[in-house]
Design an enzyme around this catalytic site. Structure first.
Site, short mmCIF file in Angstrom:
data_model
loop_
_atom_site.label_atom_id
_atom_site.label_comp_id
_atom_site.label_asym_id
_atom_site.label_seq_id
_atom_site.Cartn_x
_atom_site.Cartn_y
_atom_site.Cartn_z
N GLU A 1 16.12 -18.91 -7.70
CA GLU A 1 15.80 -17.57 -8.18
C GLU A 1 15.16 -17.63 -9.58
O GLU A 1 14.20 -16.91 -9.87
CB GLU A 1 17.08 -16.71 -8.18
CG GLU A 1 16.93 -15.30 -8.71
CD GLU A 1 15.93 -14.43 -7.95
OE1 GLU A 1 15.43 -14.84 -6.90
OE2 GLU A 1 15.62 -13.34 -8.46
N HIS B 1 15.40 -37.99 -5.23
CA HIS B 1 14.67 -38.16 -3.97
C HIS B 1 13.22 -37.74 -4.11
O HIS B 1 12.55 -37.49 -3.10
CB HIS B 1 15.38 -37.39 -2.85
CG HIS B 1 16.78 -37.86 -2.64
ND1 HIS B 1 17.07 -39.02 -1.95
CD2 HIS B 1 17.96 -37.37 -3.07
CE1 HIS B 1 18.38 -39.21 -1.95
NE2 HIS B 1 18.94 -38.22 -2.62
N ARG C 1 3.88 -0.38 -4.88
CA ARG C 1 3.67 -0.90 -3.53
C ARG C 1 2.36 -1.67 -3.41
O ARG C 1 2.13 -2.36 -2.41
CB ARG C 1 3.66 0.24 -2.52
CG ARG C 1 4.99 0.91 -2.37
CD ARG C 1 4.91 2.00 -1.35
NE ARG C 1 4.72 1.46 -0.02
CZ ARG C 1 5.68 1.39 0.89
NH1 ARG C 1 6.89 1.79 0.61
NH2 ARG C 1 5.44 0.89 2.07
N TRP D 1 -3.00 -2.64 -1.43
CA TRP D 1 -2.74 -4.06 -1.61
C TRP D 1 -3.57 -4.75 -0.54
O TRP D 1 -3.27 -4.65 0.65
CB TRP D 1 -1.25 -4.36 -1.43
CG TRP D 1 -0.88 -5.78 -1.77
CD1 TRP D 1 -0.51 -6.26 -2.98
CD2 TRP D 1 -0.85 -6.89 -0.87
NE1 TRP D 1 -0.26 -7.61 -2.90
CE2 TRP D 1 -0.45 -8.02 -1.61
CE3 TRP D 1 -1.12 -7.05 0.49
CZ2 TRP D 1 -0.32 -9.29 -1.04
CZ3 TRP D 1 -0.99 -8.31 1.06
CH2 TRP D 1 -0.59 -9.41 0.29
N GLU E 1 6.62 -15.83 -10.65
CA GLU E 1 5.98 -14.59 -10.19
C GLU E 1 5.51 -13.71 -11.35
O GLU E 1 4.53 -12.99 -11.18
CB GLU E 1 6.84 -13.82 -9.19
CG GLU E 1 7.99 -13.04 -9.74
CD GLU E 1 8.75 -12.25 -8.66
OE1 GLU E 1 8.12 -11.67 -7.77
OE2 GLU E 1 9.99 -12.21 -8.74
N ASN F 1 -1.51 2.07 6.02
CA ASN F 1 -0.72 0.90 5.62
C ASN F 1 -0.46 0.09 6.88
O ASN F 1 -0.21 0.67 7.94
CB ASN F 1 0.65 1.30 5.07
CG ASN F 1 0.56 2.03 3.76
OD1 ASN F 1 -0.49 2.12 3.17
ND2 ASN F 1 1.69 2.57 3.31
N GLY F 2 -0.44 -1.23 6.77
CA GLY F 2 -0.19 -2.07 7.94
C GLY F 2 -1.43 -2.88 8.29
O GLY F 2 -2.36 -2.98 7.49
N LYS G 1 11.48 -16.18 -10.40
CA LYS G 1 11.22 -15.18 -11.45
C LYS G 1 10.13 -15.68 -12.38
O LYS G 1 9.21 -14.96 -12.71
CB LYS G 1 12.48 -14.90 -12.29
CG LYS G 1 13.56 -14.05 -11.70
CD LYS G 1 13.23 -12.61 -11.47
CE LYS G 1 12.59 -12.41 -10.15
NZ LYS G 1 13.39 -12.26 -8.99
N CYS H 1 0.85 -1.18 0.00
CA CYS H 1 0.00 0.00 0.00
C CYS H 1 0.90 1.24 0.00
O CYS H 1 2.01 1.21 0.51
CB CYS H 1 -0.94 0.08 1.18
SG CYS H 1 -1.96 -1.35 1.43
N LYS I 1 5.70 -4.57 -4.50
CA LYS I 1 7.16 -4.50 -4.49
C LYS I 1 7.71 -4.56 -3.06
O LYS I 1 8.74 -5.15 -2.81
CB LYS I 1 7.59 -3.18 -5.16
CG LYS I 1 9.10 -2.99 -5.25
CD LYS I 1 9.69 -3.88 -6.30
CE LYS I 1 11.19 -3.75 -6.40
NZ LYS I 1 11.80 -4.92 -7.05
O1 M6R Z 1 12.83 -5.50 -0.46
P1 M6R Z 1 13.31 -6.89 -0.15
O2 M6R Z 1 14.55 -7.26 -0.84
O3 M6R Z 1 13.40 -7.13 1.35
O4 M6R Z 1 12.14 -7.81 -0.69
C1 M6R Z 1 12.18 -9.19 -0.52
C2 M6R Z 1 11.16 -9.88 -1.39
O5 M6R Z 1 9.88 -9.41 -1.10
C3 M6R Z 1 11.42 -9.69 -2.89
O6 M6R Z 1 12.70 -10.10 -3.24
C4 M6R Z 1 10.39 -10.46 -3.71
O7 M6R Z 1 10.54 -11.83 -3.51
C5 M6R Z 1 10.49 -10.12 -5.20
N1 M6R Z 1 9.18 -10.01 -5.76
C6 M6R Z 1 11.20 -11.16 -5.98
O8 M6R Z 1 11.30 -10.83 -7.32
#
Ligand code: M6R
Length: 608
Positions: free
Chosen positions: A481, A504, A27, A74, A488, A100-101, A485, A2, A603
């Site tokens: 990773e 396994h 955000r 959000w 997401e 926010n929160g 990617k 948010c 984000k």
């Molecule tokens: O701001 P941060 O690096 O603490 O954020 C961590 C994760 O929220 C962030 O890396 C998230 O997994 C991304 N969407 C990955 O692409």
């Protein structure tokens, strides 16, 4: 999660609020709203979906009011609907709140208010705040907000306005950031500086359990139990040009293509080639304690967690310190034995991730040295850690983290080298690593110049429903990773696995419709990786290999090969991750996904 922006001054508030929301949209982006006020009353607009819908809703209206607050949401409590969008108001529409929160005791407060006859119009936790402010208002807005915030449990960054006091914004913070911006006879309130940097570079961060009363020419900060706080403004250094997309169709692609510069920025002024070591000014004040650490625990989430996993291998190779890596969301609830011989290293792009922040607070309470590796300057984690290093990677806007990962890996190498050179790493080992690091920007450009190879592969594979990513050692986190990617941004189910785990369980999934991306560069585990690939091929599973240039053998084993330049083993993940980022990007593109703002994500994850 948010975004909040508020304005009070002499200009029309609405365009400033909409502009700020556009910058905050990363955000959260499932609904948006704003209210502007003057002595005649309030104008509130709320829409489902993007800020552009709000922009359309107010376009053509003559909104002259010079005070207002706005929000991009959000959803946590209640679906993204117009009624659940912020700002929320009391029944007479005098008070308006953006938040926010999470208000953890909202059910109890709501039940109490309902028993007193208050009618709620949304499903949100936020709405209790505005009804409490209405109920507790006697003399002025600030005392009503203060009394309200004393009743709530949980986290909040809030901004509140009252139509009866139309030149004032009251804001408060516990757990969710709030920053004030000081302009010329105008003031701004925001959840992060990106919303206001185009108007002012003079800012003041609120700390937890503080509130501020903001008018066009003044601000007063005090604690939630009414103790005045004197705090100077800070000047922030922000390059607005870095924020545009330039000629790229998406921020994610722009950020992938920025990575050679990102690496240069992470190294700038920090490499001491003659000494085979590094210079990290932000660690200097505690360097004696750092040299003697017995243990480092890396805490982080998402992509930053994967960087931490690579970091563990790097620290193991370069230092004599034992290293654990923990998901911040797990670490904070563990029974931990920490003291001043343990360093807790928080890795975070935003510097606001709720779990990572909570983890370092817990570590500090237990007496550990807290170290930050953060991109956003002045963010909460940067301010709350004992020492730290900035990525200096500029704003990362795409929700999928890309350039920050490579920046984090460069700095983890520099950090470990700094410590390792006081321990068992020799001058020549240090020089070798730094020389190889110096080559990385050019090598990244080389990989990027062949992005079309990944585009072709994506065209071939974007319709599959599942993808496996495998690697070993330093490339295991790269596999994780790559899977993160892909899932997401393209919504293709993807899993990352340590290749040794295939037999396994996961190998039972393999068939001709289940492709695998294998990171198989020339290192100590190369032969084992080749065997794993053969096992997958024997079960008709298609394999794309990410391999080292010059490795001709791999072309006989895999269905397709993407070559990356050879480099020092500890730096290989910086190169091997880039084809995976590009592959995900192009798969998402072919699938018609909203690449920079994938569904359900934000984000900056500022709630647990
Ligand atoms: O701001 P941060 O690096 O603490 O954020 C961590 C994760 O929220 C962030 O890396 C998230 O997994 C991304 N969407 C990955 O692409």
């Amino acid at each position: 999660m948010c975004g909040i922006i508020g304005y009070v001054g002499g200009k029309k508030a609405a365009p400033i609020l909409i502009n700020g929301l556009k910058r905050l949209e990363y955000r959260g982006y499932d609904s948006a709203g704003m209210v502007t006020i003057d002595k005649n009353g309030a104008n509130r607009f709320r829409v489902v979906g993007r800020v552009q819908n709000l922009d359309k809703a107010v376009s053509g209206l003559d909104l002259n009011m010079t005070c207002g607050i706005a929000h991009t949401r959000w959803a946590t409590h209640g679906k993204p609907t117009q009624l659940n969008a912020h700002p929320h108001s009391d029944s007479r529409e005098r008070f308006f709140v953006v938040h926010n929160g999470i208000i953890e005791n909202h059910s109890k407060l709501r039940a109490q208010l309902e028993s007193e006859g208050v009618v709620f119009t949304s499903e949100t936790d936020t709405e209790v705040l505005v009804h409490l402010i209405d109920k507790l208002h006697e003399t002025n807005l600030e005392s009503a907000v203060e009394k309200t915030l004393q009743l709530v449990e949980g986290t909040f960054g809030i901004a509140v306005v009252c139509a009866d006091e139309p030149s004032k914004i009251v804001c408060g913070r516990r757990g969710s950031p709030i920053v004030l911006g000081v302009g010329n006879q105008e003031m701004f309130v925001a959840s992060d500086v990106s919303a206001i940097v185009q108007y002012t570079d003079q800012v003041i961060y609120l700390e937890d359990n503080e509130m501020a009363i903001v008018t066009p020419n003044d601000y007063q900060i005090r604690t939630l139990d009414n103790k005045p706080i004197a705090r100077e403004t800070l000047q922030i250094d922000w390059n607005l040009e870095e924020e545009g997309m330039g000629t790229f169709p998406h921020y994610m692609l722009k950020e992938i293509f920025e990575q050679s510069t990102t690496v240069e920025n992470a190294m700038r002024g920090r490499v001491m080639l003659n000494e085979g070591s590094s210079m990290l000014g932000g660690l200097q004040s505690k360097i004696d304690q750092i040299k003697k650490l017995k243990k480092i625990v890396i805490v982080s989430c998402g992509t930053s967690y994967h960087a931490g996993m690579v970091g563990r291998c790097i620290f193991e190779q370069l230092t004599d310190i034992s290293v654990d890596v923990e998901l911040a969301s797990e670490f904070r609830y563990r029974k931990l034995r920490l003291d001043e011989t343990t360093g807790v290293l928080a890795i975070s792009q935003s510097g606001e991730t709720a779990d990572t922040l909570a983890a370092i607070r817990e570590a500090r309470r237990k007496g550990a040295l807290t170290i930050g590796l953060v991109n956003v300057v002045g963010s909460t984690i940067a301010r709350e850690t004992d020492v730290g290093v900035y990525c200096h990677a500029g704003p990362e806007i795409g929700v999928a983290s890309t350039k920050i990962f490579v920046s984090q890996l460069v700095i983890l190498n520099l950090m470990a080298l700094l410590i390792g050179r006081y321990q068992s790493i020799s001058l020549s080992e240090g020089v070798d690593l730094l020389r190889a690091m110096g080559e990385i920007p050019r090598q990244i450009q080389h990989i990027l110049s062949r992005a079309s190879v990944l585009e072709d592969l994506a065209r071939q594979y974007y319709k599959v429903s599942s993808f496996l990513f495998i690697g070993r050692q330093l490339h295991y986190p790269v596999a994780l990773e790559g899977a993160l990617k892909l899932k997401e941004i393209s919504y293709i189910h993807a899993e990352g696995y340590a290749a040794g785990e295939m037999k396994h369980g996961p190998i039972s999934l393999i068939d001709a419709q289940f492709p695998t991306m294998a990171v198989v560069t020339r290192d100590a585990t190369y032969e084992k990786m080749v065997s794993n690939i053969q096992e997958i091929r024997a079960r008709s599973g298609p394999v794309i290999a990410i391999a080292t240039e010059g490795d001709l053998h791999i072309a006989d084993v895999a269905d397709a090969v993407v070559y990356i330049p050879d480099t020092h083993e500890l730096l290989q993940p910086i190169l091997s991750v880039i084809p995976l980022q590009l592959f995900s990007y192009y798969c998402a593109l072919y699938r018609g996904c909203e690449i920079d703002k994938p569904r359900n994500l934000a984000k900056s994850v500022t709630v647990e």
